[in-house]
Every structure is written in C-alpha cells, then in structure tokens.
Design an enzyme around this catalytic site. Sequence first.
Site, PDB file in Angstrom:
ATOM      1  N   ASP A 215       0.970  -1.277   0.143  1.00 52.49           N
ATOM      2  CA  ASP A 215      -0.087   0.009  -0.150  1.00 52.49           C
ATOM      3  C   ASP A 215       0.812   1.399   0.146  1.00 52.49           C
ATOM      4  O   ASP A 215       0.705   1.950  -0.521  1.00 52.49           O
ATOM      5  CB  ASP A 215      -0.895  -0.047   1.231  1.00 52.49           C
TER       6      ASP A 215
ATOM      7  N   GLY B 207      -9.423   6.481   6.927  1.00 50.53           N
ATOM      8  CA  GLY B 207     -10.624   6.628   7.632  1.00 50.53           C
ATOM      9  C   GLY B 207     -11.697   7.620   6.934  1.00 50.53           C
ATOM     10  O   GLY B 207     -11.353   8.242   5.940  1.00 50.53           O
TER      11      GLY B 207
ATOM     12  N   LYS C  25       1.401   4.097  -2.876  1.00 49.31           N
ATOM     13  CA  LYS C  25       1.243   5.682  -2.770  1.00 49.31           C
ATOM     14  C   LYS C  25       2.563   6.402  -3.151  1.00 49.31           C
ATOM     15  O   LYS C  25       2.553   7.307  -3.776  1.00 49.31           O
ATOM     16  CB  LYS C  25       0.901   5.839  -1.264  1.00 49.31           C
TER      17      LYS C  25
END
Length: 440
Positions: free
Chosen positions: A202, A304, A206
Amino acid sequence: MAEKKVGICLLGCGTVGAGVVSILREQRAMLRQRTGIDFELRHVVVKGPEDYPANAAELPMSTDAGAAIDNADTDIVVELIGGTAVAGTFVERALRAGKPVVTANKALLATRGVELFKIARGSKTCVAFEASAGGGIPIIDAISRGLAANRIDALLGIVNGTCNFILTKMTQNGWSYAEALKQAQRLGFAEANPAMDVQGRDAAQKLAILAGLAFNCRVTEKDIFVSGIDTLDAMDIQFARDLGYVIKLLAIAERKEGSRLSLRVHPSLVHKDDVLADVSGSFNAISVYSHALGHALWYGRGAGRMPTASAVVADIISVAQGIQGLLFNQMQILMDVVPPVSVQPFEQLESRYYIRLSAKDQPGVLAQVTAILGRHGISVASINQREGGEDRTVPVVITTHKSREGAVQLALKEIDALGTILRPTVCVRIVDQPEEFAAA
Ligand code: HSE
C-alpha cells in the site's frame, strides 16, 4: 449570476463513500456559499440491496452503475468501489463518456493509471485522485501546485496508518507484532487480510503516485524496493530505542546522481529528534525537501471515513470549478505524459545500518564478524553484546557508518553462514534526514 448545479454519481458507499455522502449533504449550504456551486448527490450506486447503507431511504440509491454513469444528470463520477476490475470498468466508461472521475483508488492507478489518463485526455475530461495517497492530507495538491516552483530533492513519508499504528503500539507498549496487529484489526485500522498494508505494498503504491508527481517521471510499484513490517521483532524496537531511534515504515524517494531516483519502502530507524519520530498511531506525515522552500512537512490523518472523504470532496470541488481539468491537461506531470523513472539500483544505496546477530556466546565470534564486515568495507559505528538471549544465543547489536547496500548484503550472507551465528541476522536501515538546500 445563476447558480451552477453539479450532479454527483457516487459509485460505492462503504466507509469513505458514507463520509462523502455526509459532507455533501450536511455541508451543502456551506459548499454552495463557498464555491457558488450547488452539489447535488444524484446517484448512490452499490452492488446489491444488501450493501444499502442505514440511511438508504434518504438517498438516491440504485444498483445499476452503468445507467447512473450514463445518465445526463451525472456531471462527475466518484469511484469509491476499490479494487481494479469492476472499478476500472466503470471509470473507463465514465471517461469515455467525457465525464470527469474522482477516485481514491491507488491500486487502480498503479495498474491502469496510464491507460485511463490517456482515455481522459482523449475525451477532454480529467481524473482527480487526491485521496489516493495520504488520505485526507492534501499532499497531491501541494506537490502539483504549491511546490510547482521547486526542484524536489527528497520525499520521505509515513504513508500507511495501519503500519504506523502497529509500530507505535510495539514501541510504546512493548507489544509483539501479532498483539499490535490484533489490536489494529479490533479498532478497524487493519483489514482482516492485512497483507497489502503490513507487507508495504500500500505504501509503495502511494509512493509511486507521489514520487511520480514530485520528480516528473512515471514510477510503478515494481520500480520500488519494498520490505514490510511483518517480520519485525519487538526486540529490535527496544534495542533501537536504547540507541535513540524509533522504527517507522518509511516510503522514500530521493534524487541521486545522474537524475536517478532511490525508491524504497522499508522499516527504518529514525532518530528520536527527527520530526517523523513523533508521528504516532494511525497518523501519516510526508516530509519534502525542495530547493527553494527547503524542508516542509504535511501531517494528518492518512485514512478513515471523514479524513478521506475530505480529500474526495476537495477533488469534486476542484473538478466542478474547472481547476482540475486545467491542471490535468496543462501540467506535464502526470504518469501518461512523463518519461519512465531512472532508478538507482538498490544495491548502490548508501545508508547506515542497524544489524542484530544471534551469536553463540563463545570466544572469537565478534572477531569473525568484524573481520567479515571489514573485508566488505563496512565500518562499525557501535557494537553492543546484550545478555540473556534464547537458545544459547546472545543478541549482538551493531550500527555501521555509511556503507553500500550491496556490500552489506554480501557480508550478512557470509556472517549467516558462520557456525556461530544461529539465526538469520536482522538488518534495518538507519535513515538520516537529507541535507536541506542540497547543492543545485
Ligand atoms: N490501509 C491504508 C492505511 C489506508 O492504513 O494507511 C488506505 O490506503
């Protein structure tokens, strides 16, 4: 002036989708007042009725993504499905129809980004992807626009909140990796299958996005050396702390000689006085060194519901105002128009190292080890034999001066072949802050 109305089609209404719904509905008046645009949520599409959110009755729900994308009342398509297959099909459909797409999907950008960006250009539309790296932190906007006057020399980021949460718990509570992971899963940070996060993929996806924008080149996941946190031992976190360091999973892109980039994601010893050492829990931070601004840091929540929705809605606004379309079509920084990256081979990396041996506690072992290190041109900065290891072994912790990765790996292979070294040697890179205002 007549107020402009913009119709939004939201594909996927999971965690982040629900956050986008909440902002578009609850902040509608504020957004209208601030932008002069009335954002209308016209379609919320999920796979089946079983995926309907609790407030489905209040929303324009449907399960036919194709019809919602094609509907003339859809001006912007927001893809929050995740994954690459289904999401890719719908993004392509929207772009071919000339509709701009907002997405948080770094995996899709990693696998089909170039192709989709080309389709967008061909259809005179655009893609916005602020939420794909750094969650709610507006780092893509900062690099693309805020730092446009700068030559960027280095970018170091804590870009995976799950890993940072796990490492923080291991550091502050002395927990094992397994205990910290379990807690991360209980609190909803880590997925049931945490492989993408804890193995560093991940973070690498990015980094590919951020480094590509920062250094004007096309970076793919396979250009990046990746090592995750899943093999870290709590013992190393404690030993690192005794030496004045904390261990963080860093995603690093640094300009090296000949315009080559060092690209890597790995656990790193960061000095306790370094700003990144204080980034705890699920927070992210991205530290950028550029020639005119110098050192700057972006800090905030990298994942989130509401933080990620914040970035998605910012993209929706930027698309609706035409800002993203101009940026997408005029700035020569996106992956489909820049040259491929020239990567510094990983074995040429110059770094300091933390090395932990599991050695038999008997005469001559340290002499054997230091002889091998010396033969490979590796200079020892500190050495400390600890008492009381398991299985008749003692941990020996060594830090080195700057050495070459290739030499270190060869030396460790020889060391591990010694009959006096009973378990594979642990090696973690020590990351020093780059020089601010490096020479032009
Ligand atoms: N799973 C990621 C993280 C967030 O923990 O940071 C989404 O990329």
